[in-house]
Design an enzyme around this catalytic site. Structure first.
Site, short mmCIF file in Angstrom:
data_model
loop_
_atom_site.label_atom_id
_atom_site.label_comp_id
_atom_site.label_asym_id
_atom_site.label_seq_id
_atom_site.Cartn_x
_atom_site.Cartn_y
_atom_site.Cartn_z
N LYS A 163 -2.99 8.56 2.88
CA LYS A 163 -4.24 8.39 3.64
C LYS A 163 -4.06 8.93 5.07
O LYS A 163 -5.02 9.46 5.65
CB LYS A 163 -4.67 6.92 3.68
CG LYS A 163 -5.17 6.37 2.35
CD LYS A 163 -6.40 7.08 1.84
CE LYS A 163 -7.04 6.37 0.67
NZ LYS A 163 -8.01 7.22 -0.05
N LEU A 188 -11.79 -0.56 -9.37
CA LEU A 188 -10.71 -0.24 -10.32
C LEU A 188 -9.43 0.18 -9.57
O LEU A 188 -8.34 -0.32 -9.84
CB LEU A 188 -11.19 0.90 -11.21
CG LEU A 188 -10.37 1.24 -12.43
CD1 LEU A 188 -10.39 0.08 -13.41
CD2 LEU A 188 -10.92 2.50 -13.10
N TYR A 244 0.84 -1.20 0.00
CA TYR A 244 0.00 0.00 0.00
C TYR A 244 0.88 1.26 0.00
O TYR A 244 0.50 2.31 -0.50
CB TYR A 244 -0.96 -0.03 1.20
CG TYR A 244 -2.19 0.83 1.02
CD1 TYR A 244 -3.09 0.60 -0.02
CD2 TYR A 244 -2.44 1.89 1.87
CE1 TYR A 244 -4.20 1.40 -0.18
CE2 TYR A 244 -3.56 2.69 1.73
CZ TYR A 244 -4.44 2.43 0.69
OH TYR A 244 -5.55 3.23 0.54
#
Ligand SMILES: NC(=O)c1ccc[n+]([C@@H]2O[C@H](COP(=O)([O-])OP(=O)(O)OC[C@H]3O[C@@H](n4cnc5c(N)ncnc54)[C@H](O)[C@@H]3O)[C@@H](O)[C@H]2O)c1
Length: 258
Positions: free
Chosen positions: A165, A197, A158
């Protein structure tokens, strides 16, 4: 029929790309609860898709282009929005991007450019959009952004998106403080993995999904419709005293230590 807890509310939705988009699930739930919505689309490539989807709400549903990395696009979008409505109650930010190579290798290899892009599109844009939306929220309002657990714990692959984030979540708190006196609430929904997506761009995404099925207390992640229901709750009077928070809709995964 659902109770019309958002009847008479006007909302703006950023981040529908296709029918799997989390933004679409929340938009459907907001509309079913009575809100009138205006949409963005990222560029000509996505226009037809989004146009076809929002056609579901009637031909008069407005949609305008807006690439959130462009100040002039944001200004033009809100100019058009002000032509549609003199008041706004809800805003959804469901937008994120990082270059694919930054989501594959090691975090330590993240380039300055990938770091900048990820933060610009995935975090700063919330601040820029909130600044435009707030003056229209004359009756108070609810701003929602989508985040993920990789903001607070390391989720392999990630990478820079987790760091962006974290910035998005911190921005939510500072915006909540700034805009609270105007009765504008700002919250994040932290969703467990959903097959969209954007998610397919993260290498090892299917393994992530499986991990939730094995480890989360509810033995699963979340359904898009459940994100929609939480979106309605946070936008409605039920969430009237909730601001600056990250609400986990993740099958309970976030509570686990092991
Ligand atoms: N899918 C998941 O597992 C998951 C989990 C937690 C959080 N999220 C977050 O949910 C949000 C929505 O993602 P999704 O999974 O629905 O994928 P998605 O691909 O359907 O949506 C991402 C959206 O971001 C938009 N976008 C990207 N760059 C943009 C730009 N420069 N200007 C304007 N729009 C831009 C795309 O057009 C697209 O509509 C993102 O913030 C994502 O990080 C997703």
């Amino acid at each position: 029929m659902q109770p019309q807890v958002l009847a008479g509310k006007v909302g703006v939705v950023f981040g529908v790309a296709n029918k799997r988009s989390i933004a679409w699930a929340i938009a459907q739930a907001w509309a079913a609860a009575g809100a009138r919505l205006v949409f963005n689309y990222q560029g000509e490539r996505l226009k037809e898709n989004v146009e076809e989807l929002v056609g579901e709400f009637g031909q008069s549903t407005a949609l305008y282009p807006c690439d959130v990395s462009s100040d002039s696009d944001i200004a033009a979008f809100f100019e058009k929005l002000r032509g549609e409505t003199d008041r706004l109650d809800l805003m959804l930010h469901s937008v994120a991007f990082a270059p694919k190579e930054a989501l594959e290798g090691d975090f330590v290899s993240t380039t300055r450019e990938a770091f900048r892009t990820a933060h610009d599109i995935s975090a700063y844009s919330l601040v820029a959009l909130a600044r435009e939306a707030a003056p229209l929220m004359t009756n108070g309002g609810s701003i929602l952004a989508m985040t993920y657990y990789g903001a607070e714990k390391v989720v392999p692959h990630y990478n820079v998106m987790g760091v962006a984030k974290a910035s998005l979540e911190a921005s939510t708190r500072y915006l909540a403080y700034d805009l609270g006196p105007k009765k504008i609430r700002v919250n994040c929904i932290s969703a467990g993995p959903v097959n969209t997506l954007a998610a397919r761009g993260i290498s090892g995404f299917m393994a992530m999904m499986k991990h939730y099925q094995e480890r989360a207390p509810l033995k699963r992640s979340c359904d898009p419709a459940e994100l929609g229901a939480t979106g309605v709750f946070l936008a409605s009077d039920g969430g009237a005293a909730i601001t600056g928070q990250v609400i986990y809709v993740d099958g309970g995964y976030q509570i686990m230590g092991m």
